[in-house]
Every structure is written in structure tokens, then in C-alpha cells.
Write a protein that holds these residues in place. Sequence first.
Motif, PDB file in Angstrom:
ATOM      1  N   UNK A   1       0.855  -1.190  -0.145  1.00 24.71           N
ATOM      2  CA  UNK A   1       0.139   0.009   0.110  1.00 24.71           C
ATOM      3  C   UNK A   1       0.862   1.179   0.066  1.00 24.71           C
ATOM      4  N   UNK A   2       0.943   2.177  -1.006  1.00 20.81           N
ATOM      5  CA  UNK A   2       1.340   3.363  -0.959  1.00 20.81           C
ATOM      6  C   UNK A   2       0.808   4.544  -0.114  1.00 20.81           C
ATOM      7  N   UNK A   3       1.323   5.254   0.398  1.00 20.32           N
ATOM      8  CA  UNK A   3       0.692   6.369   1.153  1.00 20.32           C
ATOM      9  C   UNK A   3       1.342   7.458   1.046  1.00 20.32           C
ATOM     10  N   UNK A   4       0.537   8.657   1.164  1.00 20.99           N
ATOM     11  CA  UNK A   4       0.983  10.036   0.621  1.00 20.99           C
ATOM     12  C   UNK A   4       1.523  10.192  -0.826  1.00 20.99           C
ATOM     13  N   UNK A   5       0.964   9.413  -1.610  1.00 20.87           N
ATOM     14  CA  UNK A   5       1.426   9.345  -3.169  1.00 20.87           C
ATOM     15  C   UNK A   5       0.142  10.006  -3.773  1.00 20.87           C
ATOM     16  N   UNK A   6       0.497  11.173  -4.315  1.00 17.18           N
ATOM     17  CA  UNK A   6      -0.747  11.753  -5.216  1.00 17.18           C
ATOM     18  C   UNK A   6      -0.370  11.749  -6.691  1.00 17.18           C
ATOM     19  N   UNK A   7      -1.640  11.265  -7.345  1.00 20.03           N
ATOM     20  CA  UNK A   7      -1.425  11.176  -8.904  1.00 20.03           C
ATOM     21  C   UNK A   7      -2.373  12.028  -9.618  1.00 20.03           C
ATOM     22  N   UNK A   8      -2.237  12.951 -10.218  1.00 14.41           N
ATOM     23  CA  UNK A   8      -2.886  13.723 -10.997  1.00 14.41           C
ATOM     24  C   UNK A   8      -3.349  13.024 -12.471  1.00 14.41           C
ATOM     25  N   UNK A   9      -4.730  13.039 -12.677  1.00 19.13           N
ATOM     26  CA  UNK A   9      -5.075  12.217 -13.861  1.00 19.13           C
ATOM     27  C   UNK A   9      -5.726  13.202 -14.799  1.00 19.13           C
ATOM     28  N   UNK A  10      -5.367  13.062 -15.941  1.00 21.55           N
ATOM     29  CA  UNK A  10      -5.908  14.264 -16.781  1.00 21.55           C
ATOM     30  C   UNK A  10      -6.456  13.568 -18.120  1.00 21.55           C
ATOM     31  N   UNK A  11      -7.926  13.671 -18.278  1.00 19.60           N
ATOM     32  CA  UNK A  11      -8.313  12.788 -19.351  1.00 19.60           C
ATOM     33  C   UNK A  11      -9.805  13.580 -19.351  1.00 19.60           C
ATOM     34  N   UNK A  12     -10.310  13.824 -20.787  1.00 15.10           N
ATOM     35  CA  UNK A  12     -11.440  14.583 -21.102  1.00 15.10           C
ATOM     36  C   UNK A  12     -13.031  13.611 -20.621  1.00 15.10           C
ATOM     37  N   UNK A  13     -12.598  12.271 -20.457  1.00  8.00           N
ATOM     38  CA  UNK A  13     -13.538  11.212 -20.342  1.00  8.00           C
ATOM     39  C   UNK A  13     -14.015  10.875 -18.840  1.00  8.00           C
ATOM     40  N   UNK A  14     -15.030  11.230 -18.297  1.00  7.21           N
ATOM     41  CA  UNK A  14     -15.474  11.057 -16.867  1.00  7.21           C
ATOM     42  C   UNK A  14     -15.115   9.825 -16.539  1.00  7.21           C
ATOM     43  N   UNK A  15     -15.552   8.691 -17.437  1.00  7.27           N
ATOM     44  CA  UNK A  15     -15.401   7.164 -16.973  1.00  7.27           C
ATOM     45  C   UNK A  15     -14.299   6.713 -16.968  1.00  7.27           C
ATOM     46  N   UNK A  16     -13.003   7.403 -17.999  1.00  8.22           N
ATOM     47  CA  UNK A  16     -11.749   7.169 -17.800  1.00  8.22           C
ATOM     48  C   UNK A  16     -11.133   7.246 -16.397  1.00  8.22           C
ATOM     49  N   UNK A  17     -11.383   8.631 -15.971  1.00  8.69           N
ATOM     50  CA  UNK A  17     -10.987   9.037 -14.885  1.00  8.69           C
ATOM     51  C   UNK A  17     -11.650   8.270 -13.527  1.00  8.69           C
ATOM     52  N   UNK A  18     -12.982   7.965 -13.879  1.00  6.26           N
ATOM     53  CA  UNK A  18     -13.662   7.019 -12.770  1.00  6.26           C
ATOM     54  C   UNK A  18     -13.017   5.800 -12.519  1.00  6.26           C
ATOM     55  N   UNK A  19     -12.613   5.162 -13.626  1.00  7.17           N
ATOM     56  CA  UNK A  19     -12.127   3.776 -13.800  1.00  7.17           C
ATOM     57  C   UNK A  19     -10.458   3.861 -13.014  1.00  7.17           C
ATOM     58  N   UNK A  20      -9.948   4.797 -13.502  1.00  8.80           N
ATOM     59  CA  UNK A  20      -8.400   4.893 -12.951  1.00  8.80           C
ATOM     60  C   UNK A  20      -8.789   5.256 -11.234  1.00  8.80           C
ATOM     61  N   UNK A  21      -9.713   5.962 -11.008  1.00 11.63           N
ATOM     62  CA  UNK A  21      -9.848   6.336  -9.502  1.00 11.63           C
ATOM     63  C   UNK A  21     -10.122   5.056  -8.510  1.00 11.63           C
ATOM     64  N   UNK A  22     -10.940   3.961  -9.295  1.00 16.12           N
ATOM     65  CA  UNK A  22     -11.184   2.947  -8.660  1.00 16.12           C
ATOM     66  C   UNK A  22      -9.960   2.033  -8.596  1.00 16.12           C
ATOM     67  N   UNK A  23      -8.967   1.692  -9.570  1.00 10.49           N
ATOM     68  CA  UNK A  23      -7.890   1.331  -9.356  1.00 10.49           C
ATOM     69  C   UNK A  23      -6.803   1.802  -8.320  1.00 10.49           C
ATOM     70  N   UNK A  24      -6.967   3.067  -8.440  1.00 10.23           N
ATOM     71  CA  UNK A  24      -5.948   3.981  -7.115  1.00 10.23           C
ATOM     72  C   UNK A  24      -6.440   3.540  -5.748  1.00 10.23           C
ATOM     73  N   UNK A  25      -7.915   3.346  -5.493  1.00  8.26           N
ATOM     74  CA  UNK A  25      -8.373   3.087  -4.108  1.00  8.26           C
ATOM     75  C   UNK A  25      -7.711   1.782  -3.616  1.00  8.26           C
TER      76      UNK A  25
END
Length: 469
Positions: A1-25
Motif C-alpha cells: 500500500x502506497x501512502x502520501x502518493x498523489x497522482x494527477x489524472x488528466x483525461x476528458x472522459x469522465x468514465x476513464x477518470x472514474x475507472x482509474x480512481x477505482x484502481x487507485x483506491x
Amino acid sequence: MEKDINILVVDDEDYIRDSIKLMFEEENYGFIEAENGFKALDILEKRKDEIDIVMTDLKMPEMDGITLLKIIKERYPEMTVIIITGYPSLETAIETLQIGADDYITKPFNVNDVHSKLRKALESKKLKREVALLTDIVSIYESARFLSSTLSQEEILLEITKKLIGEFGVDGFYVKLFNRKFTLHNADEEIITFLDDEFYAKRVLILFSSAREYEFKAVCNGKNYSIIIFPMYSNDGLWGIFAIYYDSKKKLSNIKKEMLNIYSGQISLALQNSLSFHDLSDGYMQTIISLSNAVDAKDSYTRGHSENVKKYSKMIVDEIGFPSEFGKYMTYAGLLHDIGKIGVDTYIILKPDRLSPEEFVEMKKHPVYGKEILEPIKFLGDVPYYVLFHHEKVDGTGYPYGLTDKEIPIGAKILSVADSYDAMTTDRSYRPRRTAKEAIEELDRCSGTQFDREIVSAFKSALKKGKII
């Protein structure tokens, strides 16, 4: 588990950002999102020190991923960037990597591949930070070693400027000592005035009774600065402050602050050594001047002679372009060249007529006496030998040893010309002074026999520049 690691995701598609967010969780990564490149740049401007990785899509309206990548690498060259693409190709991969991308991920996502590439990017980022930190530590060590090897305040100032401005990227620094009128800085006047007003000795003593540094923000010249004050200590306790200031948009890591705190201690030690040396040198010079005055006091006709010989010797040194260190020794030599006359009978020194052969034998002992008096004084270097040989002649007819040209030290040759010129152009008990022109003619006549030709030539050039002849 990585702590205090922040990743900025840039994409114009909401579903892409949402799917990446789930992976990050799953990995507990911090998730920051932006729907286009302009919003991503705005986030980076405000929060760049919080963000570890930027993941950006290539195909986006308003600003594409290639453009965003170029801007990020221009503004934040250390930022890790991973490209997201739904159209993978060798050409695309090569182009993005050449611009500065650290890796790329293809759509649709393979969860394991995403996590693997993120871990790889984070490990690479960590390694880069460690290398950068090691580089900074080595750099500070080398700078501290240099500071410990020099007594020149000018060299100390240049070294600190190079280190802090050139490598640490601060805007300026300021060193102030409380127990003497001394400052060392490249700060502008408004910063200096502000620090002088705010950080006087009493307040600093209270402030650093428990703190190791003091950091705050201030506005100077219409700019917002972060300012850090470090205390500087000597053996007698707190004796000054070392301050740095930089654009408040920047951020210094705690490790860099700790390194600067250590560096301030090295600066303090270097200044203590430098100031002690200058104080000692001033004391030496006062002693030398007192000895010189004691010699001149024996004869009213030669009062000021040693000062003149010092001046003329220095003119020759400067004209030829000898190092400043040699010039320092010639200053000592000029003032002390006749110190041995202390050991000569006052009657002989003050005799109004020319000396008898026996008296001249006694007078010729004064270079030997001078060398014996000065030799135990170690800081004078070769000065005792310049004094010993300053009546030698290049043709071997001088005294006390009859040395010839190459056997006579250059310092003694300089003294010989300076001493003879001043003797000829001042009144003596047994004859009136000559004019400057007549004295130069005599130097020319005796060049190559009594005097070194190059020294005479340099002296004449210096006298012309000084409009003495």
C-alpha cells in the motif's frame, strides 16, 4: 500500500477518470483529476509539490497530451509523466519518450500493467530523489571544505553565492554579525533593511533560545518571499544570523533546510577564521609600522623613508603584475628593510659627513642585523632574505656577500631600486636631494651593474603612470 502518493489524472472522459480512481483506491494512492490540460496546469501551479505523477491522455480537446507534456517538462522538469493512449504505436511511444515522458499506458487498461508501471515510476522517482540528495550532500561537503581552506572574505562570498543561487536556487542570502560591523550578502537593500529592523541581537537571542531555524513569509519589492533565518554560533555563543530568501511559490524540502542549517555552521566557522586572520594581520601590520617608525626615529633626515620604500616597492610589484600575496610581503619588506640599523651605533647613523671606511664597515652590517631580527617572525616568509640582500648588486660588487644577478631574490632587487630612488630624492645630512629626473638618470646609468634592468624599466613605467616623472 502506497501512502502520501498523489497522482494527477488528466483525461476528458469522465468514465476513464472514474475507472482509474477505482484502481487507485486498491493501492491507496491519492487521486487528483482534471478534465483538460489547462485545468491540469492550474492544479500543478498551485499544488505541484504535492503531486508525484501526472497521467495524461494523448487525445484531448483544447490541449492535447503532447502539448501538455511539453509544457510540464519545461516548467517542472523533475515531474514524472505517464502518457495514456488508446492508439498505441512505436512512433507514438518514441515521440513521447523523446519529449520527456517516463512511460506510457494503453487503453483499455490492464490493471496489473497500470500498477506495475506506477510502481516502476515511483521507484524511479525515489531513486532520482536519492541521487539528487546525494549530489546536494556532496556539493555542500565540497563547498564546506573550500570554505575551511580560505581566509579571503571575497572568496567566501563568491562560494556562498555560487552554492545558494546557482545550485539551491534561492533568490539571495544575508549574513549579519552582532559583535562587529560586518555583513556578507547578495540581498537587495529592501531585504537587508527589513532583516536589520526585524532581527536585532536581543530578539534573535530570544527567538533561538529553543528554535533551530525560523521560517516566515514577507513581501519585499512587491514580491512574496519565503525567508528562513538560521542562527550562527561562535565559541562565545550566538554571534549572528544567516538568512536565505526565495520565491514563496517554491518549496524547500525539510532535508534541504537541514542541509542549509549545517551549511550555516560552516559559513560561521569560515568567517570566524577569516576575521581572526584579518585581526591578526592588522595586529602584525601595526607591529611592523611601529618597528619601522623606530628605525626612522633614529634619523630625522630619513623619517618617512621606510614608508616611501614600501610605496615604491608596491608600485613595481603592481606594474609587473606579481600576485597580491607577493605584494603583501613586499609591503612588509619595504617597511622593514632598514630595521637592522637599530643595531648600528647612532653616531654613525647621524654622522653629517661621509662615513670613514671603518664606519662604513659597521653600516654595512645592518642588512645582517635586519635578517637576524626578522627571521624568527614566521609570518614574514622570505622577507628577512629580501632585507639581507637589498644592498647586493647584479654585477657582484654589493654587500654583505657579493651575490650576482641570479643569486639575488627578486624581492631584494625591487627593494634595491625603491630604496636607492628614495635615498636620491630626499635630503640627507651629507648632501641635498636630487630631482626625480636626475634620480631616474642614475638608475638608468646603473642598470645592469647595480640594478636589475627589468625592475628599473617597470619602476620608470609606474612613475610615469603616477605622473611622478
